[in-house]
Design a protein around this motif. Structure first.
Motif, PDB file in Angstrom:
ATOM      1  N   GLU A   9       3.151   3.821  -0.007  1.00 12.70           N
ATOM      2  CA  GLU A   9       2.195   4.709  -0.666  1.00 12.70           C
ATOM      3  C   GLU A   9       1.721   4.081  -1.961  1.00 12.70           C
ATOM      4  O   GLU A   9       2.477   3.464  -2.696  1.00 12.70           O
ATOM      5  CB  GLU A   9       2.836   6.073  -0.942  1.00 12.70           C
ATOM      6  CG  GLU A   9       2.957   6.946   0.296  1.00 12.70           C
ATOM      7  CD  GLU A   9       3.223   8.400  -0.067  1.00 12.70           C
ATOM      8  OE1 GLU A   9       2.835   8.809  -1.172  1.00 12.70           O
ATOM      9  OE2 GLU A   9       3.828   9.101   0.754  1.00 12.70           O
ATOM     10  N   SER A  10       0.422   4.273  -2.226  1.00 14.13           N
ATOM     11  CA  SER A  10      -0.188   3.785  -3.455  1.00 14.13           C
ATOM     12  C   SER A  10      -0.958   4.938  -4.085  1.00 14.13           C
ATOM     13  O   SER A  10      -1.509   5.790  -3.391  1.00 14.13           O
ATOM     14  CB  SER A  10      -1.134   2.618  -3.150  1.00 14.13           C
ATOM     15  OG  SER A  10      -1.751   2.145  -4.318  1.00 14.13           O
ATOM     16  N   ALA A  11      -1.006   4.957  -5.409  1.00 12.72           N
ATOM     17  CA  ALA A  11      -1.631   6.076  -6.117  1.00 12.72           C
ATOM     18  C   ALA A  11      -3.088   6.240  -5.709  1.00 12.72           C
ATOM     19  O   ALA A  11      -3.824   5.261  -5.528  1.00 12.72           O
ATOM     20  CB  ALA A  11      -1.533   5.842  -7.625  1.00 12.72           C
ATOM     21  N   GLN A 585     -13.948   1.345  -3.141  1.00 13.33           N
ATOM     22  CA  GLN A 585     -14.662   0.719  -2.025  1.00 13.33           C
ATOM     23  C   GLN A 585     -14.337   1.422  -0.706  1.00 13.33           C
ATOM     24  O   GLN A 585     -13.171   1.717  -0.429  1.00 13.33           O
ATOM     25  CB  GLN A 585     -14.311  -0.767  -1.923  1.00 13.33           C
ATOM     26  CG  GLN A 585     -14.427  -1.524  -3.234  1.00 13.33           C
ATOM     27  CD  GLN A 585     -15.782  -1.365  -3.901  1.00 13.33           C
ATOM     28  OE1 GLN A 585     -16.828  -1.565  -3.271  1.00 13.33           O
ATOM     29  NE2 GLN A 585     -15.777  -1.026  -5.190  1.00 13.33           N
ATOM     30  N   ASP A 586     -15.354   1.636   0.110  1.00 10.45           N
ATOM     31  CA  ASP A 586     -15.175   2.353   1.378  1.00 10.45           C
ATOM     32  C   ASP A 586     -14.476   1.516   2.450  1.00 10.45           C
ATOM     33  O   ASP A 586     -13.902   2.075   3.386  1.00 10.45           O
ATOM     34  CB  ASP A 586     -16.541   2.807   1.921  1.00 10.45           C
ATOM     35  CG  ASP A 586     -17.186   3.864   1.033  1.00 10.45           C
ATOM     36  OD1 ASP A 586     -16.431   4.599   0.354  1.00 10.45           O
ATOM     37  OD2 ASP A 586     -18.432   3.943   1.001  1.00 10.45           O
ATOM     38  N   ASN A 587     -14.548   0.205   2.328  1.00 12.35           N
ATOM     39  CA  ASN A 587     -13.997  -0.647   3.392  1.00 12.35           C
ATOM     40  C   ASN A 587     -12.563  -1.110   3.134  1.00 12.35           C
ATOM     41  O   ASN A 587     -12.039  -1.970   3.857  1.00 12.35           O
ATOM     42  CB  ASN A 587     -14.891  -1.871   3.616  1.00 12.35           C
ATOM     43  CG  ASN A 587     -15.000  -2.748   2.367  1.00 12.35           C
ATOM     44  OD1 ASN A 587     -14.702  -2.311   1.268  1.00 12.35           O
ATOM     45  ND2 ASN A 587     -15.438  -3.981   2.552  1.00 12.35           N
ATOM     46  N   ILE A 588     -11.914  -0.560   2.101  1.00  6.63           N
ATOM     47  CA  ILE A 588     -10.544  -0.948   1.776  1.00  6.63           C
ATOM     48  C   ILE A 588      -9.572   0.091   2.328  1.00  6.63           C
ATOM     49  O   ILE A 588      -9.690   1.283   2.025  1.00  6.63           O
ATOM     50  CB  ILE A 588     -10.337  -1.098   0.257  1.00  6.63           C
ATOM     51  CG1 ILE A 588     -11.371  -2.063  -0.327  1.00  6.63           C
ATOM     52  CG2 ILE A 588      -8.924  -1.571  -0.050  1.00  6.63           C
ATOM     53  CD1 ILE A 588     -11.332  -3.453   0.263  1.00  6.63           C
ATOM     54  N   ALA A 589      -8.626  -0.363   3.132  1.00  9.59           N
ATOM     55  CA  ALA A 589      -7.646   0.548   3.728  1.00  9.59           C
ATOM     56  C   ALA A 589      -6.498   0.857   2.774  1.00  9.59           C
ATOM     57  O   ALA A 589      -6.005   1.987   2.730  1.00  9.59           O
ATOM     58  CB  ALA A 589      -7.092  -0.066   5.014  1.00  9.59           C
ATOM     59  N   TRP A 590      -6.098  -0.158   2.018  1.00 12.73           N
ATOM     60  CA  TRP A 590      -4.899  -0.004   1.175  1.00 12.73           C
ATOM     61  C   TRP A 590      -4.971  -1.014   0.045  1.00 12.73           C
ATOM     62  O   TRP A 590      -5.384  -2.167   0.222  1.00 12.73           O
ATOM     63  CB  TRP A 590      -3.648  -0.241   2.020  1.00 12.73           C
ATOM     64  CG  TRP A 590      -2.357  -0.134   1.271  1.00 12.73           C
ATOM     65  CD1 TRP A 590      -1.619   0.987   1.045  1.00 12.73           C
ATOM     66  CD2 TRP A 590      -1.641  -1.215   0.643  1.00 12.73           C
ATOM     67  NE1 TRP A 590      -0.499   0.689   0.317  1.00 12.73           N
ATOM     68  CE2 TRP A 590      -0.478  -0.645   0.059  1.00 12.73           C
ATOM     69  CE3 TRP A 590      -1.871  -2.575   0.515  1.00 12.73           C
ATOM     70  CZ2 TRP A 590       0.440  -1.419  -0.640  1.00 12.73           C
ATOM     71  CZ3 TRP A 590      -0.959  -3.349  -0.188  1.00 12.73           C
ATOM     72  CH2 TRP A 590       0.185  -2.774  -0.746  1.00 12.73           C
ATOM     73  N   SER A 591      -4.562  -0.587  -1.144  1.00  6.68           N
ATOM     74  CA  SER A 591      -4.547  -1.493  -2.297  1.00  6.68           C
ATOM     75  C   SER A 591      -3.457  -1.051  -3.259  1.00  6.68           C
ATOM     76  O   SER A 591      -3.104   0.137  -3.317  1.00  6.68           O
ATOM     77  CB  SER A 591      -5.911  -1.504  -3.007  1.00  6.68           C
ATOM     78  OG  SER A 591      -6.309  -0.190  -3.351  1.00  6.68           O
TER      79      SER A 591
END
Length: 631
Positions: A9-11, A585-591
């Protein structure tokens, strides 16, 4: 692509924006200290302007707060951030800084607040170990890391390359990718290691042609050493396997002895004394002969032994067969039907995997290609790399604007499926809202990236970004600031102002201190470098300045410690800006932000990591959303 473990999980973006809002409230009060230049310490009377109290009391308060990062309580900022909403913490900050003079009046509270707003405590980072588990599953995919880079680079670089290459190797395997683009590759340490150790096709791109040629030559030499190193490592592995097998043999021997003794005791109750001696001698004699035979065969056996003992066991045979070499098992069972065929299959299946076996196939296609190109956010990778395919983009201590541009390229190019970026040299970032920025032609600035800070029109300032490069952890362990060199430079500035009438100078003194034998020598060399006539200053005059300010060196030391304490907060702002940009960004799944390195060994230790949306990620994200709704 592996999906057995959910991504950590990421904030969420809203949470990060709330954190940024808190951080900005503190920095609005504290940033003037970070933006004060040490060169102007005496000419600008910085201590009197920014700090209330004596330097000794300030240092005492700071030392009371000096603790390793892991030792601070997670709630250390609670009493400074009471309340909720937009006004949380405002009244407490007024206790740190005087409302009228804006001077720092409560050093202890300042240190606590600065600690709270740094990445180790701010609750925005993802665990490196948890991320490795996600990428690496049950560890079966982890490459053999017995080859270490210590012999090929210094301790700092070795630490960085080992940690980051393991993450990138696992990340590439997780995404099913074989190509890596290393931006700002420099001397090619990371690129070479990724190619040779992990069998990846790596393109190292650097703006310096000197670095590119150096990397090519270094890689050529490294390949020769690598083969020798691999051979030595394989011998070490085989020796470990043999030692393990011998230990296993000894344990099985002891186990067999115990079993036989138990059987003898059972038989003992049913036999006469003469029968007892006969049976005991017979059984023990057979057992001894078997053990001696096994031991001799193992000592004389030169082929690698199976790493897992006991995985092949014939029914109704002695347990000692488990520790026999495969060939020995075959010879010991001539009457077993089709055993020869089974043994050969077992031998191939149980053959130990060495570094050579792991990378033999991949090394035939893996390659490290150093390239020279100046990378901007608009760079077309397909013009630089002719065989561009699905890849991961990485950067180890990418300087200045190259780090944010790495993220921009990642979000805009469909071929790039993942990114791992560790930035450095924050002082070289271009800032959109910096009044002193001379380059008005820039369209894409290094800072800020995210929409929230753009709406705020936030500017750090070059001196504050320079302060962000200071290494708090190193100072805590005694690898502190070079106070004397800073003192020399501050006094020199007073001399230049009073004796030459120059308030500001465009020229830089540089690294004169390391080449000087004394303060007098330092001043003479510096004036010559600045093209100022040093003959008008006598030795006596120069030393008078030294004696005048020497008693106040503790002020400069204490002031710089305040800047060191504040440094992690500014770095937090810069890195959270990058993370928020990716979240937008809409194309980022996870960061996520991930701490990779030991900050004492490598102060710029945080990586920005992200993965593009793929079908499996979208399903996984939906599941996570469902879990959050249920909770």
């Amino acid at each position: 692509m592996a999906t057995s473990n959910p991504l950590p999980e990421s904030a969420e973006l809203d949470v990060l924006r709330g954190k940024l809002r808190e951080l900005l409230r503190f920095l609005r009060k504290a940033l003037p200290i970070a933006n004060a230049h040490t060169v102007d310490f005496y000419t600008g009377s910085l201590w009197e302007r920014f700090v209330e109290g004596s330097p000794d009391k300030v240092m005492e308060a700071l030392r009371s707060q000096e603790r390793p990062a892991e030792a601070a309580p997670a709630h250390c900022g609670e009493r400074l951030l009471e309340g909720t909403g937009e006004n949380s913490g405002i009244s407490e900050f007024s206790n740190i800084f005087c409302e009228n003079s804006q001077k720092l009046v409560n050093v202890e509270a300042f240190a606590i607040a600065a600690k709270y707003y740094s990445l180790p405590y701010f609750g925005v980072c993802t665990s490196f170990e948890q991320l490795l588990i996600t990428f690496n599953g049950d560890q079966r995919l982890r490459p053999n890391n017995n080859v270490k880079p210590d012999d090929f680079m210094n301790a700092k670089k070795s630490h960085e390359v080992q940690v980051m290459s393991e993450l990138i190797g696992c990340m590439a395997d997780f995404c099913g990718i074989k190509q890596v683009i290393d931006l700002g590759s420099g001397k090619g340490y990371l690129s070479s290691f990724l190619s040779m150790q992990y069998g990846l096709k790596v393109y190292g791109i650097d703006s310096s042609n000197v670095n590119t040629h150096g990397a090519q030559e270094r890689n050529r030499k490294l390949k020769k050493h690598w083969k020798v190193y691999q051979t030595r490592s394989r011998k070490h592995i085989d020796a470990q396997v043999l030692e393990k097998a011998k230990k296993s043999t000894a344990q099985d021997e002891q186990k067999c002895k115990t079993n036989i003794k138990e059987k003898l005791l059972s038989i003992n109750s049913c036999l006469t004394n003469q029968d007892k001696r006969s049976v005991s001698d017979s059984v023990l004699s057979d057992f001894t002969d078997t053990v001696i035979s096994v031991t001799k065969q193992m000592e004389n056996h030169t082929d690698p032994l199976p790493q897992t003992a006991g995985s092949f066991l014939l029914e109704n045979r002695s347990p000692l067969l488990n520790v026999l070499p495969v060939d020995a098992k075959k010879l010991a069972s001539p009457a077993t039907k089709n055993y020869g065929k089974l043994s050969e299959e077992h031998k191939e299946r149980k053959k130990p995997v060495t570094i050579k076996d792991q990378t033999k196939e991949s090394n035939e296609s893996s390659i490290y290609s150093p390239l020279t190109s100046f990378i901007t956010a608009e760079s077309e990778l397909c013009d630089i790399i002719t065989d561009l395919e699905d890849c991961i983009m990485v950067g180890l201590h990418t300087c200045g604007d190259l780090a944010p541009n790495t993220l921009r390229i990642f979000t805009s190019k469909s071929e790039i499926k993942g990114v791992c970026s560790v930035g450095c040299c924050y002082h070289l970032l271009s800032e959109k809202y910096e009044k002193q920025c001379k380059d008005s032609t820039l369209e894409m600035w290094g800072f800020p990236l995210c929409q929230y800070l753009k709406e705020e029109g936030w500017c750090c300032g070059r001196n504050a970004r320079m302060s962000a490069c200071l290494a708090l952890e190193r100072v805590i362990v005694g690898q502190g600031l070079a106070t004397e060199s800073l003192f020399y430079r501050a006094v020199l500035q007073e001399i230049i102002k009073e004796c030459y009438g120059i308030a500001e100078c465009d020229k830089h003194v540089g690294k004169v201190y390391s080449k000087s034998t004394s303060f007098l020598d330092y001043v003479r060399k510096s004036l010559k470098k600045l093209e100022l006539d040093d003959s008008k200053l006598t030795e006596k005059k120069i030393m008078e300045y030294y004696e005048k300010y020497k008693p106040r060196i503790n002020e400069l030391e204490a002031f710089n410690m305040l800047k060191v304490i504040l440094a992690p907060c500014i770095e937090t702002l810069i890195l959270m800006d990058r993370l928020c940009y990716l979240k937008e960004q809409d194309n980022i799944a996870w960061s996520a932000l991930v701490k990779l390195f030991d900050p004492v060994k490598s102060p710029r230790c945080y990586a920005v990591i992200a993965l593009k949306k793929q079908p499996c990620f979208q399903v996984e994200a939906s599941l996570l959303d469902g879990i959050r709704l249920e909770t």
